[in-house]
Design a protein around this motif. Structure first.
Motif, PDB file in Angstrom:
ATOM      1  N   GLU A   1     -15.909 -63.349 -22.039  1.00  0.00           N
ATOM      2  CA  GLU A   1     -17.093 -62.502 -21.832  1.00  0.00           C
ATOM      3  C   GLU A   1     -17.102 -61.941 -20.404  1.00  0.00           C
ATOM      4  O   GLU A   1     -17.381 -60.774 -20.176  1.00  0.00           O
ATOM      5  CB  GLU A   1     -18.363 -63.332 -22.082  1.00  0.00           C
ATOM      6  CG  GLU A   1     -19.605 -62.487 -22.234  1.00  0.00           C
ATOM      7  CD  GLU A   1     -20.870 -63.328 -22.287  1.00  0.00           C
ATOM      8  OE1 GLU A   1     -21.914 -62.835 -21.859  1.00  0.00           O
ATOM      9  OE2 GLU A   1     -20.790 -64.476 -22.735  1.00  0.00           O
ATOM     10  N   ARG A   2     -16.793 -62.832 -19.423  1.00  0.00           N
ATOM     11  CA  ARG A   2     -16.789 -62.364 -18.026  1.00  0.00           C
ATOM     12  C   ARG A   2     -15.670 -61.348 -17.792  1.00  0.00           C
ATOM     13  O   ARG A   2     -15.831 -60.381 -17.051  1.00  0.00           O
ATOM     14  CB  ARG A   2     -16.644 -63.551 -17.064  1.00  0.00           C
ATOM     15  CG  ARG A   2     -17.933 -64.300 -16.909  1.00  0.00           C
ATOM     16  CD  ARG A   2     -18.069 -64.948 -15.540  1.00  0.00           C
ATOM     17  NE  ARG A   2     -18.126 -63.999 -14.430  1.00  0.00           N
ATOM     18  CZ  ARG A   2     -19.175 -63.219 -14.144  1.00  0.00           C
ATOM     19  NH1 ARG A   2     -20.241 -63.209 -14.913  1.00  0.00           N
ATOM     20  NH2 ARG A   2     -19.134 -62.417 -13.099  1.00  0.00           N
TER      21      ARG A   2
ATOM     22  N   LYS B   1     -14.551 -59.243 -19.965  1.00  0.00           N
ATOM     23  CA  LYS B   1     -15.041 -57.982 -20.536  1.00  0.00           C
ATOM     24  C   LYS B   1     -15.998 -57.311 -19.561  1.00  0.00           C
ATOM     25  O   LYS B   1     -15.953 -56.111 -19.335  1.00  0.00           O
ATOM     26  CB  LYS B   1     -15.788 -58.261 -21.846  1.00  0.00           C
ATOM     27  CG  LYS B   1     -14.945 -58.042 -23.077  1.00  0.00           C
ATOM     28  CD  LYS B   1     -15.795 -58.213 -24.303  1.00  0.00           C
ATOM     29  CE  LYS B   1     -14.908 -58.444 -25.502  1.00  0.00           C
ATOM     30  NZ  LYS B   1     -15.653 -58.800 -26.685  1.00  0.00           N
ATOM     31  N   LYS B   2     -16.871 -58.155 -18.997  1.00  0.00           N
ATOM     32  CA  LYS B   2     -17.893 -57.635 -18.094  1.00  0.00           C
ATOM     33  C   LYS B   2     -17.254 -56.996 -16.859  1.00  0.00           C
ATOM     34  O   LYS B   2     -17.617 -55.888 -16.468  1.00  0.00           O
ATOM     35  CB  LYS B   2     -18.820 -58.785 -17.689  1.00  0.00           C
ATOM     36  CG  LYS B   2     -20.147 -58.309 -17.211  1.00  0.00           C
ATOM     37  CD  LYS B   2     -21.213 -59.343 -17.387  1.00  0.00           C
ATOM     38  CE  LYS B   2     -20.977 -60.600 -16.609  1.00  0.00           C
ATOM     39  NZ  LYS B   2     -22.041 -61.566 -16.784  1.00  0.00           N
TER      40      LYS B   2
ATOM     41  N   VAL C   1     -15.816 -53.683 -17.667  1.00  0.00           N
ATOM     42  CA  VAL C   1     -16.825 -52.620 -17.729  1.00  0.00           C
ATOM     43  C   VAL C   1     -17.260 -52.239 -16.312  1.00  0.00           C
ATOM     44  O   VAL C   1     -17.399 -51.060 -15.997  1.00  0.00           O
ATOM     45  CB  VAL C   1     -18.047 -53.067 -18.573  1.00  0.00           C
ATOM     46  CG1 VAL C   1     -19.117 -51.999 -18.574  1.00  0.00           C
ATOM     47  CG2 VAL C   1     -17.640 -53.374 -20.000  1.00  0.00           C
ATOM     48  N   VAL C   2     -17.455 -53.249 -15.455  1.00  0.00           N
ATOM     49  CA  VAL C   2     -17.845 -52.967 -14.066  1.00  0.00           C
ATOM     50  C   VAL C   2     -16.778 -52.085 -13.413  1.00  0.00           C
ATOM     51  O   VAL C   2     -17.102 -51.093 -12.753  1.00  0.00           O
ATOM     52  CB  VAL C   2     -18.030 -54.291 -13.270  1.00  0.00           C
ATOM     53  CG1 VAL C   2     -18.152 -54.014 -11.780  1.00  0.00           C
ATOM     54  CG2 VAL C   2     -19.258 -55.036 -13.755  1.00  0.00           C
TER      55      VAL C   2
ATOM     56  N   GLU D   1     -14.681 -50.099 -14.811  1.00  0.00           N
ATOM     57  CA  GLU D   1     -14.701 -48.735 -15.394  1.00  0.00           C
ATOM     58  C   GLU D   1     -15.863 -47.920 -14.849  1.00  0.00           C
ATOM     59  O   GLU D   1     -15.711 -46.783 -14.433  1.00  0.00           O
ATOM     60  CB  GLU D   1     -14.860 -48.825 -16.916  1.00  0.00           C
ATOM     61  CG  GLU D   1     -13.573 -49.087 -17.682  1.00  0.00           C
ATOM     62  CD  GLU D   1     -13.876 -49.459 -19.134  1.00  0.00           C
ATOM     63  OE1 GLU D   1     -13.029 -50.138 -19.720  1.00  0.00           O
ATOM     64  OE2 GLU D   1     -14.953 -49.084 -19.650  1.00  0.00           O
ATOM     65  N   LYS D   2     -17.038 -48.576 -14.861  1.00  0.00           N
ATOM     66  CA  LYS D   2     -18.271 -47.855 -14.505  1.00  0.00           C
ATOM     67  C   LYS D   2     -18.342 -47.505 -13.029  1.00  0.00           C
ATOM     68  O   LYS D   2     -18.969 -46.514 -12.668  1.00  0.00           O
ATOM     69  CB  LYS D   2     -19.493 -48.685 -14.908  1.00  0.00           C
ATOM     70  CG  LYS D   2     -19.631 -48.830 -16.396  1.00  0.00           C
ATOM     71  CD  LYS D   2     -20.944 -48.306 -16.861  1.00  0.00           C
ATOM     72  CE  LYS D   2     -20.953 -48.202 -18.365  1.00  0.00           C
ATOM     73  NZ  LYS D   2     -22.027 -47.366 -18.858  1.00  0.00           N
TER      74      LYS D   2
ATOM     75  N   MET E   1     -18.316 -57.558  -4.617  1.00  0.00           N
ATOM     76  CA  MET E   1     -17.767 -58.146  -5.855  1.00  0.00           C
ATOM     77  C   MET E   1     -17.233 -59.567  -5.646  1.00  0.00           C
ATOM     78  O   MET E   1     -17.485 -60.456  -6.456  1.00  0.00           O
ATOM     79  CB  MET E   1     -16.633 -57.278  -6.384  1.00  0.00           C
ATOM     80  CG  MET E   1     -17.038 -56.361  -7.494  1.00  0.00           C
ATOM     81  SD  MET E   1     -15.591 -55.420  -7.970  1.00  0.00           S
ATOM     82  CE  MET E   1     -16.104 -54.806  -9.518  1.00  0.00           C
TER      83      MET E   1
ATOM     84  N   TRP F   1     -19.968 -62.015  -5.205  1.00  0.00           N
ATOM     85  CA  TRP F   1     -20.696 -62.139  -6.472  1.00  0.00           C
ATOM     86  C   TRP F   1     -19.946 -63.046  -7.438  1.00  0.00           C
ATOM     87  O   TRP F   1     -20.530 -63.868  -8.127  1.00  0.00           O
ATOM     88  CB  TRP F   1     -20.895 -60.746  -7.078  1.00  0.00           C
ATOM     89  CG  TRP F   1     -21.658 -60.755  -8.371  1.00  0.00           C
ATOM     90  CD1 TRP F   1     -21.134 -60.686  -9.621  1.00  0.00           C
ATOM     91  CD2 TRP F   1     -23.074 -60.855  -8.538  1.00  0.00           C
ATOM     92  NE1 TRP F   1     -22.121 -60.726 -10.568  1.00  0.00           N
ATOM     93  CE2 TRP F   1     -23.335 -60.833  -9.921  1.00  0.00           C
ATOM     94  CE3 TRP F   1     -24.149 -60.963  -7.655  1.00  0.00           C
ATOM     95  CZ2 TRP F   1     -24.618 -60.899 -10.448  1.00  0.00           C
ATOM     96  CZ3 TRP F   1     -25.444 -61.036  -8.196  1.00  0.00           C
ATOM     97  CH2 TRP F   1     -25.657 -61.009  -9.561  1.00  0.00           C
TER      98      TRP F   1
ATOM     99  N   GLU G   1     -27.184 -68.866  -9.929  1.00  0.00           N
ATOM    100  CA  GLU G   1     -27.471 -67.967  -8.797  1.00  0.00           C
ATOM    101  C   GLU G   1     -27.463 -66.502  -9.260  1.00  0.00           C
ATOM    102  O   GLU G   1     -28.291 -65.701  -8.823  1.00  0.00           O
ATOM    103  CB  GLU G   1     -26.429 -68.169  -7.687  1.00  0.00           C
ATOM    104  CG  GLU G   1     -26.653 -69.450  -6.904  1.00  0.00           C
ATOM    105  CD  GLU G   1     -25.503 -69.743  -5.945  1.00  0.00           C
ATOM    106  OE1 GLU G   1     -25.785 -70.199  -4.830  1.00  0.00           O
ATOM    107  OE2 GLU G   1     -24.334 -69.528  -6.324  1.00  0.00           O
ATOM    108  N   ARG G   2     -26.552 -66.194 -10.141  1.00  0.00           N
ATOM    109  CA  ARG G   2     -26.511 -64.808 -10.648  1.00  0.00           C
ATOM    110  C   ARG G   2     -27.792 -64.491 -11.421  1.00  0.00           C
ATOM    111  O   ARG G   2     -28.322 -63.381 -11.355  1.00  0.00           O
ATOM    112  CB  ARG G   2     -25.284 -64.595 -11.536  1.00  0.00           C
ATOM    113  CG  ARG G   2     -24.014 -64.418 -10.727  1.00  0.00           C
ATOM    114  CD  ARG G   2     -22.917 -63.820 -11.573  1.00  0.00           C
ATOM    115  NE  ARG G   2     -22.335 -64.812 -12.459  1.00  0.00           N
ATOM    116  CZ  ARG G   2     -21.217 -65.480 -12.184  1.00  0.00           C
ATOM    117  NH1 ARG G   2     -20.560 -65.249 -11.071  1.00  0.00           N
ATOM    118  NH2 ARG G   2     -20.749 -66.357 -13.020  1.00  0.00           N
TER     119      ARG G   2
END
Lengths: 145, 94
Positions: free
Chosen positions: B4-5, B7-8, B11-12, B14-15, B31, B34, B41-42
């Motif tokens: 999942e991370r 994938k995330k 996307v980050v 790409e965006k 980044m 983070w 914390e997130r």
């Protein structure tokens, strides 16, 4: 009296046949009309028997071929379609596929949404440390009063 | 890293290409830090971001300056504000 068998090789049988043929031909030519008629009848009967055997073999192979065709393309499929287990299995498989596809879609959406939020946080002019500091949000609230 | 991370982050990545250069640079700088944060914390940072997002636009615009002001407060005052925030959070909601 004990019979003795002599085993001949193929070419020896051929040679013997070739030697006998003229004698047999001559004997056949000299045979009486009744013997000739008997021979002709025996020949016709033998030919008919061979033809009947071939027809029987051919019919049997057709049945086998048709049978297997039916099992694969005809009766088998028709039987499967009318069998509730066929449909039950299909529904279960379709359900599993749909459930997997949906979970992938949802996961992808969740990841996309989370990524969008994270991107906004990371790109914002307020640093992440400020977002983590609860005292800062309290300070902002105080300032807004 | 979980699927999942991954994938995330994809996307980050790409965006962020669509962001203005200044913002993109900021994203890239932040980044790494983070990614070191714990999930908790997130989550807190997201909640803090949502809170700031709800400020009136004029207040929202000065939030970075307010952060500078806050950091220049005496440590005791900041601690007091944190305690106040914790007390508000723990207080039963009406």
């Amino acid at each position: 009296m004990k019979k003795e068998y002599v085993h001949l090789l193929d070419h020896e049988v051929d040679q013997a046949g070739k030697r006998l043929r003229p004698l047999l031909d001559k004997a056949a030519a000299d045979a009486s009309p009744s013997i000739s008629a008997n021979l002709a009848a025996a020949r016709a009967a033998a030919v008919a028997r061979v033809a009947a055997l071939e027809a029987e073999r051919s019919a049997a192979s057709t049945v086998v071929a048709n049978g297997s065709t039916l099992a694969v393309n005809g009766g088998g499929l028709r039987e499967r379609i009318s069998d509730w287990r066929f449909w039950a299995t299909g529904i279960v498989v379709a359900g599993l596929v749909a459930s997997y596809a949906f979970s992938q879609y949802r996961e992808s959406n969740v990841a996309r949404e989370a990524a969008e939020v994270e991107l906004m946080i990371l790109g914002d002019d307020v640093p992440v440390d400020a977002l983590l500091d609860k005292g800062f949000s309290s300070y902002l609230r105080e300032e807004n009063k | 890293m979980s699927a999942e991370r991954k994938k995330k982050w994809r996307v980050v990545a790409e965006k962020q290409q669509t962001l203005p250069p200044e913002q993109r640079e900021r994203v890239q700088q932040r980044m790494e830090n983070w990614s070191r944060l714990s999930p908790d914390e997130r989550k807190k940072a997201r909640a803090g971001y949502e809170e700031i997002k709800q400020l009136p636009p004029e207040k929202r615009a000065v939030a970075p300056q307010k952060w500078d002001e806050y950091r220049n407060l005496p440590p005791e005052k900041r601690e007091e504000l944190r305690k106040k925030a914790a007390a508000e959070r723990d207080a039963p909601k009406k």
